[in-house]
Enzyme design. Structure first.
Site, PDB file in Angstrom:
ATOM      1  N   LEU B  76       0.867  -1.195   0.056  1.00 50.78           N
ATOM      2  CA  LEU B  76       0.130  -0.142  -0.023  1.00 50.78           C
ATOM      3  C   LEU B  76       1.022   1.464  -0.048  1.00 50.78           C
ATOM      4  O   LEU B  76       0.301   2.316   0.264  1.00 50.78           O
ATOM      5  CB  LEU B  76      -0.996  -0.071   1.395  1.00 50.78           C
ATOM      6  CG  LEU B  76      -1.886  -1.313   0.872  1.00 50.78           C
ATOM      7  CD1 LEU B  76      -2.669  -1.249   2.289  1.00 50.78           C
ATOM      8  CD2 LEU B  76      -2.753  -1.256  -0.072  1.00 50.78           C
ATOM      9  N   CYS B  77       1.887   1.211  -0.355  1.00 51.35           N
ATOM     10  CA  CYS B  77       2.918   2.336  -0.346  1.00 51.35           C
ATOM     11  C   CYS B  77       2.924   2.935  -1.733  1.00 51.35           C
ATOM     12  O   CYS B  77       2.786   2.272  -2.741  1.00 51.35           O
ATOM     13  CB  CYS B  77       4.365   1.859  -0.117  1.00 51.35           C
ATOM     14  SG  CYS B  77       4.941   1.924   1.535  1.00 51.35           S
ATOM     15  N   HIS B  78       2.940   4.280  -1.665  1.00 56.13           N
ATOM     16  CA  HIS B  78       2.817   5.035  -3.137  1.00 56.13           C
ATOM     17  C   HIS B  78       4.304   4.863  -3.595  1.00 56.13           C
ATOM     18  O   HIS B  78       5.227   4.930  -3.090  1.00 56.13           O
ATOM     19  CB  HIS B  78       2.568   6.380  -2.755  1.00 56.13           C
ATOM     20  CG  HIS B  78       1.176   6.703  -2.027  1.00 56.13           C
ATOM     21  ND1 HIS B  78       0.964   6.487  -0.908  1.00 56.13           N
ATOM     22  CD2 HIS B  78       0.107   6.891  -2.983  1.00 56.13           C
ATOM     23  CE1 HIS B  78      -0.192   6.842  -0.822  1.00 56.13           C
ATOM     24  NE2 HIS B  78      -0.845   7.096  -1.790  1.00 56.13           N
ATOM     25  N   MET B 112       8.847   4.545   5.013  1.00 57.98           N
ATOM     26  CA  MET B 112       9.209   3.098   4.751  1.00 57.98           C
ATOM     27  C   MET B 112      10.222   2.712   3.782  1.00 57.98           C
ATOM     28  O   MET B 112      10.724   1.668   3.948  1.00 57.98           O
ATOM     29  CB  MET B 112       7.727   2.877   3.859  1.00 57.98           C
ATOM     30  CG  MET B 112       6.530   2.709   4.551  1.00 57.98           C
ATOM     31  SD  MET B 112       6.481   1.861   6.377  1.00 57.98           S
ATOM     32  CE  MET B 112       7.057   0.185   5.754  1.00 57.98           C
ATOM     33  N   GLU B 113      10.712   3.896   2.854  1.00 55.35           N
ATOM     34  CA  GLU B 113      11.824   3.878   2.331  1.00 55.35           C
ATOM     35  C   GLU B 113      13.118   3.486   3.103  1.00 55.35           C
ATOM     36  O   GLU B 113      14.082   2.793   2.805  1.00 55.35           O
ATOM     37  CB  GLU B 113      12.019   4.763   1.140  1.00 55.35           C
ATOM     38  CG  GLU B 113      11.207   4.932  -0.070  1.00 55.35           C
ATOM     39  CD  GLU B 113       9.785   5.153   0.256  1.00 55.35           C
ATOM     40  OE1 GLU B 113       9.460   5.560   1.224  1.00 55.35           O
ATOM     41  OE2 GLU B 113       8.872   4.643  -0.556  1.00 55.35           O
ATOM     42  N   ASP B 127      22.878 -12.945   5.138  1.00 54.00           N
ATOM     43  CA  ASP B 127      23.024 -13.838   4.303  1.00 54.00           C
ATOM     44  C   ASP B 127      24.495 -13.877   4.373  1.00 54.00           C
ATOM     45  O   ASP B 127      24.980 -15.218   4.152  1.00 54.00           O
ATOM     46  CB  ASP B 127      22.768 -13.410   2.922  1.00 54.00           C
ATOM     47  CG  ASP B 127      23.110 -14.340   1.619  1.00 54.00           C
ATOM     48  OD1 ASP B 127      22.934 -15.470   1.883  1.00 54.00           O
ATOM     49  OD2 ASP B 127      23.368 -13.768   0.695  1.00 54.00           O
TER      50      ASP B 127
END
Lengths: 158, 158, 158, 158, 158, 158
Positions: B76-78, B112-113, B127
């Site tokens: 739901l992020c733009h 969010m980024e 990893d």
């Protein structure tokens, strides 16, 4: 345990591990994580073990889709054809526990796929709750268990 | 603080927030996280503040690249055109602290980024160290600070 | 209406339309489609306007995510920063009606984004019902309405 | 036919089908669809069975490329290494018929790959003709035939 | 000319250039490259300036689509909303000249987008001719001209 | 050598080669290329065979990541699960030589994966040096050697 990083060669250069000589075998990995938030947020997400609305479904789908793209995100991961990836949530008082299980039959393990599913499911919860709880925190993203391949079973020590 | 999830409508359906009516403005967000591992792993990654080999560079690049794809990963992020994304590492005794700073001039924030950069940089470290420390854990992935937009400055409380 | 394909030049070569000279403006497009299936399948998806389980949520998320990637899928589409994309479902007797609404403020319209959301939401329903109804059909994927830009309002004729 | 959705578990949660226990086998699927438009548009696309310019080639390439990314678009699809994907067009009076054939040797079928190729080829045609015919409609996107795997041959009933 | 690499900071760490403080302006870049092959291959691709079949169209579409994804491929590139990207081919005796022109209105230039279009169009030609000419070579992938932004016009010296 | 393009059918339509009937076998391909720049740029990248800072690591990671996405970029390539991809650099007086080696066990060769790694590593160098040397040129992107499959060993003639 190894004494050197498997992904850096003698000159310090990043490298993918060459798995050409390995035989495909059944692999399974379980990873988990916890989104720490508030009890008010948990109430908005669900109650009595029942999800309210699409929020948890959205995070589950995000985790599943991201797991399939792990090798695009983590530079030195091999592409692995997942035979299954499942993402589950458990609502606590002020936290959401996220568990992901990945399976494949391939030359390399799938713990990174399980970890990616947990992380992106967790970020998606972060995104959905951030207007209510900007201080939420994704914690303890880690491998719980891995099976298959030459190293066999590994279970997280308590 | 809001009392409802911004990403779920009255019927419970997932929704993106409509930002059509917002004006673009300068935005900045800082997020952080910690990979908890062993002191032996930290020694393999670097010492005296100097990276050994490409391991940290690999995680940095992974974080930067993932931040640019946040809207592909978090449903739901733009899509946001980042004007900058920086990822930094600080080596502790048995942990690596990851910090990411994102900037844009747009209708929506970039926390969010920043969180995505931290998470994928952290997964990439996971990893690279997993053969030496399969029990490593990515913790405290969270927003430290956000600036800009209608809500203005938010700083994480101590 | 134009008499030539806008995406093919005089020599027949494929081309993107150059929108450099256009001004950004508010745009909105609505598209729809119908998955024709069986009444038994519709009963599995929901009843009384209420979704059962995550199936519709999964299709909604798939449509939203695909809309954001339209320019990766449709070769001559411009990348467009969506300010909103919404996907809704209406359950009929033996069909599911899908509607998507896309918004942006940009140099070009967003009908392809709305159509992509409908198509991928429809394919996701196809995927989820195929074990029960392999003969399902996605029909009438089309633009219902578009607003904004130089050509202004277009509404689908009855 | 199944009585439950294969992609939703007993609690209603979305899930991928676990194909770990299946053996790889040769699979083939054919899907089709129709772009309904005007005879003027069909004349711009080609005549006498010959394509004019790159329009059909563009749609073909779009369909082929999208098929390879099906598991990125449809959330609960497994990644499948296609051994072939072909997209063909047949020009009618006022419509373009799209057919896609997908092949693999894997643990799961490829009807979703064939459907994705048809859908994105159809959307690409939509994109190229929309300035001439904004009312075009993509119809009857469906599976025609699938072969291989445990369920064997399925042919669409007339 | 700068004396330091713009993408490495004082400690040697990779970094994206922060363009937050720049104003959007119209930008244009032209890049070119040459696929050196055999005259027999060129004859298969076209003659008299006319393409035979879809081979050149396939390479053109590949170049256009890759240009839109430049920031996913080149780690320190900013996402740039292209307003146009065009790819052209010129058939020589034993070579194919590739030219790409990119345009945007943004805070940063688009030479990387033009170079990416040329490279991927060239790789696509490589792929299509490799069964006939495995020794083909992609040469002189370089910027011919860039316009706009603070540095203004740059034209490649002869 | 073939007399027809393998990727165009008798009607001129683009097609993927159908590899369904082939058996998986071990494959290896080596490709190389050269970024021609200035001696000042080479000095900024490294000296005495030692990289300065993250610039070469960034290009290496970009090449590795792009190789894994070859089939997304080159339209008629099959998806291939790489078992290894390595990217190396050799600094010359005024040039950087790039070499990539790809390995898989599959139905088709991996020369396109090796070429893609070289090209994107080269573009990433282009990006990092462009402020210092806008005239840099990526040359001689070509296959050096391929092994495995029905056609067996091919070595580039001097």
């Amino acid at each position: 345990m190894a004494k050197q990083l498997s992904h850096v060669d003698a000159t310090g250069a990043a490298r993918m591990v060459d798995v050409s000589a390995k035989e495909p075998s059944a692999r399974r990995a379980v990873a988990s994580g916890v989104l720490r938030t508030t009890s008010a947020v948990v109430d908005l997400l669900g109650s009595d073990g029942l999800a309210k609305g699409d929020a948890l479904a959205t995070a589950r789908i995000a985790g599943i889709m991201a797991a399939k793209r792990t090798s695009e995100l983590v530079p030195l991961c091999h592409p692995v054809p997942l035979s299954n990836i499942a993402v589950d949530f458990e609502l606590g008082v002020a936290e959401v526990r996220i568990t992901a299980t990945a399976r494949t039959t391939d030359r390399t393990g799938v713990e990174m796929e399980a970890l990616t599913a947990v992380s992106i499911a967790g970020l998606t919860l972060h995104d959905m709750v951030k207007a209510v709880d900007p201080a939420a925190s994704l914690d303890q993203v880690r491998v719980e268990r891995k099976e298959g391949g030459k190293t066999g079973l590994w279970v997280r020590p308590d």
